[in-house]
Design a protein around this motif. Structure first.
Motif, PDB file in Angstrom:
ATOM      1  N   ASN A 236       0.855  -1.199   0.000  1.00 33.32           N
ATOM      2  CA  ASN A 236       0.000   0.000   0.000  1.00 33.32           C
ATOM      3  C   ASN A 236       0.887   1.243   0.000  1.00 33.32           C
ATOM      4  O   ASN A 236       1.959   1.269   0.604  1.00 33.32           O
ATOM      5  CB  ASN A 236      -0.914   0.010   1.230  1.00 33.32           C
TER       6      ASN A 236
ATOM      7  N   GLY B  31       2.442   4.810   0.726  1.00 33.19           N
ATOM      8  CA  GLY B  31       2.603   5.648   1.913  1.00 33.19           C
ATOM      9  C   GLY B  31       2.085   7.063   1.691  1.00 33.19           C
ATOM     10  O   GLY B  31       1.825   7.486   0.559  1.00 33.19           O
ATOM     11  N   TRP B  32       1.969   7.820   2.795  1.00 35.00           N
ATOM     12  CA  TRP B  32       1.362   9.141   2.702  1.00 35.00           C
ATOM     13  C   TRP B  32       2.266  10.149   2.006  1.00 35.00           C
ATOM     14  O   TRP B  32       1.772  11.080   1.345  1.00 35.00           O
ATOM     15  CB  TRP B  32       0.956   9.643   4.093  1.00 35.00           C
TER      16      TRP B  32
ATOM     17  N   GLY C  19      -6.897   7.465   7.974  1.00 37.70           N
ATOM     18  CA  GLY C  19      -5.930   6.652   7.231  1.00 37.70           C
ATOM     19  C   GLY C  19      -4.558   6.653   7.882  1.00 37.70           C
ATOM     20  O   GLY C  19      -3.830   5.661   7.834  1.00 37.70           O
ATOM     21  N   PHE C  20      -4.225   7.770   8.499  1.00 34.92           N
ATOM     22  CA  PHE C  20      -2.908   7.909   9.114  1.00 34.92           C
ATOM     23  C   PHE C  20      -2.719   6.878  10.229  1.00 34.92           C
ATOM     24  O   PHE C  20      -1.614   6.393  10.476  1.00 34.92           O
ATOM     25  CB  PHE C  20      -2.768   9.328   9.663  1.00 34.92           C
ATOM     26  N   TYR C  21      -3.824   6.574  10.930  1.00 38.68           N
ATOM     27  CA  TYR C  21      -3.732   5.653  12.072  1.00 38.68           C
ATOM     28  C   TYR C  21      -3.976   4.202  11.703  1.00 38.68           C
ATOM     29  O   TYR C  21      -3.762   3.307  12.516  1.00 38.68           O
ATOM     30  CB  TYR C  21      -4.686   6.102  13.191  1.00 38.68           C
ATOM     31  N   ARG C  22      -4.494   3.962  10.493  1.00 39.02           N
ATOM     32  CA  ARG C  22      -4.753   2.576  10.107  1.00 39.02           C
ATOM     33  C   ARG C  22      -3.441   1.892   9.710  1.00 39.02           C
ATOM     34  O   ARG C  22      -2.606   2.511   9.050  1.00 39.02           O
ATOM     35  CB  ARG C  22      -5.714   2.523   8.929  1.00 39.02           C
TER      36      ARG C  22
ATOM     37  N   ASP D 128      -3.095  -0.379   7.453  1.00 36.18           N
ATOM     38  CA  ASP D 128      -3.037  -0.584   6.004  1.00 36.18           C
ATOM     39  C   ASP D 128      -3.023   0.736   5.222  1.00 36.18           C
ATOM     40  O   ASP D 128      -3.054   0.753   4.004  1.00 36.18           O
ATOM     41  CB  ASP D 128      -4.215  -1.453   5.513  1.00 36.18           C
ATOM     42  N   ARG D 129      -2.983   1.889   5.958  1.00 30.95           N
ATOM     43  CA  ARG D 129      -2.858   3.232   5.357  1.00 30.95           C
ATOM     44  C   ARG D 129      -3.982   3.553   4.377  1.00 30.95           C
ATOM     45  O   ARG D 129      -3.804   4.351   3.468  1.00 30.95           O
ATOM     46  CB  ARG D 129      -1.517   3.380   4.633  1.00 30.95           C
ATOM     47  N   ARG D 130      -5.147   2.948   4.556  1.00 29.92           N
ATOM     48  CA  ARG D 130      -6.276   3.269   3.660  1.00 29.92           C
ATOM     49  C   ARG D 130      -7.061   4.409   4.283  1.00 29.92           C
ATOM     50  O   ARG D 130      -7.446   4.369   5.440  1.00 29.92           O
ATOM     51  CB  ARG D 130      -7.165   2.044   3.466  1.00 29.92           C
TER      52      ARG D 130
END
Lengths: 165, 420
Positions: free
Chosen positions: A25, A27-28, A140-143, A145-147
């Motif tokens: 996945n 990244g931000w 998403g930041f805390y998940r 899987d970054r979703r």
């Protein structure tokens, strides 16, 4: 239920989609870079359309278009809307991502089978992006899987499909 | 152009342009700005005084106003539609109307001179800057059709900057440019095809805005027509220069061109001339100098496909070393055609190339091969070869086993899978 391919091309496409699901996945940092790049591309085109129609509007008298102001505004709106549709929806449906995302080696795929999203899914995803973007990114930041929230709602995932030097 | 900044053509590190020439021209602009600052200030005072006279009703006659405008100080050193001269035309490239004007043009000049010196010597670059810039400024004064602008000075280095952009566009047309888009990390640079993106980023907006400049009311004080004139002057000068140099279209950098011209060409002529082997040798030698040159790789792939029987296994292995994942992805048709020729000739695909090629690219090559019904058997051979090369990657081998089973079901005849 898995759809069985009926020919070699479909088999290979299915294999490619399964491969996208296996990719990590995104990244931000990379997602943010793609958003900035997309914003630049969108700005360049919209700014050009804007300037062109501003010139036409300012010189309606010279060009003898005084009676067509309403249609000129309508055309401008149509051009801008068409471009945004092609850029934000069409490209994701047919190529798996906007220009900025594809250039940075990331794709938006269906989280269930790795295939490209449909027009309606992309459109709904976009609506959720605009409505909930801060909350969405925060979640998403805390998940692990970054979703983002809009990814979870539309069963999509953003994958990093190519390494960059 | 300020949002996406072209930093360098996509070339190996040792071919990247240097900064020396850029700083020389930038220093010239800065020097000329401070040297002629008194003239600029005197001109501003003159115009302000004329405006005061106009506001007091002492300048109602337009002919009188034009007569006074013709005597403004800046027109002694720069051009306007009514006061043109070759010396002033050249000198106008080094004058600027204010510090911001100077600052933006210095950035443009530094970028423009730098990217052009990857292809042409500094003196050629500087000549194009002068000639193209002068032409752009002249073109703008020639096109000017509104009498209110007859005595407006046209100055600045931007026409010259666009001439350099036009030159770069010609020399790097078939290759990629590295851009920086203000993202502070390694993700902040991308490489884009010069032919379409450079045109969009640099000149398309200028073309639109220059059209608007022809109409009575103007948007801004920027001379877009000079930019367009400069750009096309740069394009024409670059085309003339390339024709005079006899620059082969597949070569990108000056290093490759000099090597080709001074060493490789004569060396190949001296040897016993076999055109098939000579082309192969020449392109491999050039790829050693610039391994980013995708045009050369494409030519090499097509050449190998067309004469596959003339090359040994070692030669094919050497050629494949240059076909990296990015090239294979962008030129998948050429690589697929080469693989087709190899497999039909009974040769094997180099294993070290298969080992480092990502799975999705092999799928893309398979999809290209699968378009033709007679080549569908080759798809299985390709996947089997790929599986054989991925000995250490167990997860990938498992994926490939499943894929092979599915592909075999689609085949009219089923060759043996690996390990059977």
């Amino acid at each position: 239920m898995e759809i069985k391919p009926s020919n070699l091309q479909e088999t290979l496409t299915q294999a490619e989609n399964e491969h996208w699901l296996d990719c990590p996945n995104c990244g931000w940092g990379l997602r943010l870079a793609s958003i900035i790049l997309d914003a630049i591309f969108i700005y360049l085109i919209l700014h050009g359309i804007d300037r062109l129609f501003l010139a036409i509007t300012l010189h309606e008298a010279t060009l003898k278009l005084q009676n067509y102001s309403f249609f000129i505004s309508l055309f401008e709106l149509f051009f801008k809307a068409s471009f945004l549709f092609l850029y934000l929806v069409f490209s994701v449906v047919f190529w798996g991502g906007t220009l900025g995302k594809l250039l940075l080696g990331i794709r938006i795929v269906d989280a269930r089978d790795g295939s490209n999203l449909t027009v309606s899914t992309v459109a709904v995803r976009l609506v959720w992006v605009f409505v909930t973007h801060i909350v969405s990114i925060g979640i998403g930041f805390y998940r692990p899987d970054r979703r983002a929230f809009h990814d979870v709602l539309t069963n999509s995932v953003v994958k990093k499909v190519r390494g960059r030097a | 152009m300020i949002l996406l900044v072209p930093t360098t053509p996509e070339v190996p590190r040792f071919h990247r342009p240097t900064w020396g020439g850029s700083f020389v021209v930038a220093l010239m602009l800065v020097f000329c700005y401070f040297q002629f600052l008194p003239v600029l200030e005197a001109d501003q005072d003159y115009i302000d005084y004329l405006q005061v006279l106009k506001d007091e009703g002492l300048m109602e006659d337009p002919t009188l106003e034009l007569a006074y405008l013709a005597k403004r100080p800046l027109l002694n050193v720069s051009i306007s539609p009514k006061t043109w001269g070759l010396e002033k035309g050249i000198f106008s490239n080094f004058l600027h109307g204010g510090f911001l004007h100077l600052f933006l043009n210095v950035i443009g000049v530094v970028a423009g001179v730098r990217i052009c010196t990857a292809f042409i010597p500094f003196l050629c670059t500087f000549s194009i800057f002068l000639l193209g810039g002068t032409f752009g400024l002249w073109f703008s004064t020639f096109i000017n059709i509104h009498s209110s602008g007859d005595y407006v000075p046209h100055l600045g280095a931007s026409a010259g900057v666009f001439a350099l952009m036009g030159t770069y566009y010609v020399y790097n047309f078939r290759f990629r440019t590295s851009y920086f888009f203000w993202f502070p990390s390694k993700h902040g640079t991308i490489s884009l095809k010069t032919s379409w993106f450079f045109f969009l980023d640099v000149i398309l907006l200028e073309l639109l805005l220059s059209t608007a400049q022809l109409l009575p009311q103007s948007f801004d004080g920027v001379d877009h027509i000079a930019h367009v004139g400069g750009f096309f002057a740069g394009v024409i000068l670059a085309l003339l220069l390339r024709t005079a140099q006899r620059w082969p279209s597949v070569l990108q950098t000056r290093g490759e061109f000099l090597y080709w011209n001074n060493f490789l060409g004569p060396k190949l002529k001296e040897a016993q001339y076999d055109p098939i082997q000579a082309s192969y040798t020449g392109w491999i030698e050039l790829l050693k100098i610039n391994f980013f040159n995708d045009q050369l790789k494409s030519k090499l792939a097509n050449h190998l496909s067309a004469h596959i029987k003339s090359f040994s296994g070692e030669q094919i292995k050497l050629a494949f070393r240059y076909f990296g994942p990015t090239f294979t992805r962008l030129f998948s048709k050429d690589v697929a055609e080469l693989i087709r020729s190899l497999l039909k000739n009974g040769s094997s695909i180099p294993e070290d190339w298969l080992k480092r090629t990502p799975y999705d690219i092999v799928i893309r090559l398979a999809q290209t091969l699968a378009k033709s019904k007679q080549d569908q058997l080759l798809v299985l051979e390709l996947i089997l070869s790929y599986q054989k090369a991925q000995k250490s990657n167990e997860r990938l081998r498992q994926k490939l086993n499943l894929l092979i089973e599915k592909v075999q079901k689609m085949q009219p005849s089923r060759p043996q899978a690996s390990g059977e």
